[in-house]
Write a protein that holds these residues in place. Structure first.
Motif, short mmCIF file in Angstrom:
data_model
loop_
_atom_site.label_atom_id
_atom_site.label_comp_id
_atom_site.label_asym_id
_atom_site.label_seq_id
_atom_site.Cartn_x
_atom_site.Cartn_y
_atom_site.Cartn_z
N GLU A 18 0.84 -1.19 0.00
CA GLU A 18 0.00 0.00 0.00
C GLU A 18 0.88 1.25 0.00
O GLU A 18 2.04 1.22 0.44
CB GLU A 18 -0.92 -0.01 1.22
CG GLU A 18 -1.91 -1.16 1.24
CD GLU A 18 -2.86 -1.15 0.06
OE1 GLU A 18 -3.32 -0.05 -0.33
OE2 GLU A 18 -3.13 -2.23 -0.50
N PRO A 29 -5.28 0.17 -7.58
CA PRO A 29 -6.02 -0.26 -6.38
C PRO A 29 -6.78 -1.57 -6.60
O PRO A 29 -7.33 -1.81 -7.67
CB PRO A 29 -6.99 0.90 -6.13
CG PRO A 29 -6.32 2.08 -6.76
CD PRO A 29 -5.63 1.53 -7.98
N THR A 35 -3.28 -7.27 -5.97
CA THR A 35 -2.10 -7.70 -5.21
C THR A 35 -1.44 -8.82 -6.00
O THR A 35 -2.01 -9.33 -6.98
CB THR A 35 -2.48 -8.20 -3.81
OG1 THR A 35 -3.38 -9.31 -3.94
CG2 THR A 35 -3.13 -7.11 -2.98
#
Length: 101
Positions: free
Chosen positions: A50, A82, A85
């Motif tokens: 992040e 966003p 991952t």
């Protein structure tokens, strides 16, 4: 987000042979100790996480180099996406799959 960065001391702080590996090792140690996923290459270190945690690690790595050099070069490139991952390996994997087609 993926963030690639390179941090190095000025040439006056380099070893006799021009190497900056001691300072770079201290910077990479900060990245490793963070626990964030990262990849080290010959030119950049890429960290995944992040925004706040990635930039905190980059600051720690930079501070490690500042400790041994009065002047430091820092280059940063970020891929801000966003909700995603695992992109440190995922992006490479997708390209390698397409190369195998």
């Amino acid at each position: 987000m993926l963030t690639a960065f390179s941090v190095a001391p000025d040439s006056a702080s380099a070893a006799e042979d021009g190497s900056v590996s001691e300072a770079v090792t201290a910077a990479v140690r900060a990245v490793k100790d963070s626990g964030l996923p990262y990849e080290l290459t010959s030119m950049f270190t890429t960290v995944e996480g992040e925004w706040d945690e990635v930039f905190a690690v980059i600051k720690q790595a930079t501070d490690a180099v500042v400790a041994v050099s009065p002047r430091v070069s820092l280059v940063i490139k970020a891929d801000i996406r966003p909700g995603y991952t695992g992109q440190l390996s995922g992006k490479v994997q997708r390209v390698e799959e397409k190369l195998g087609e």
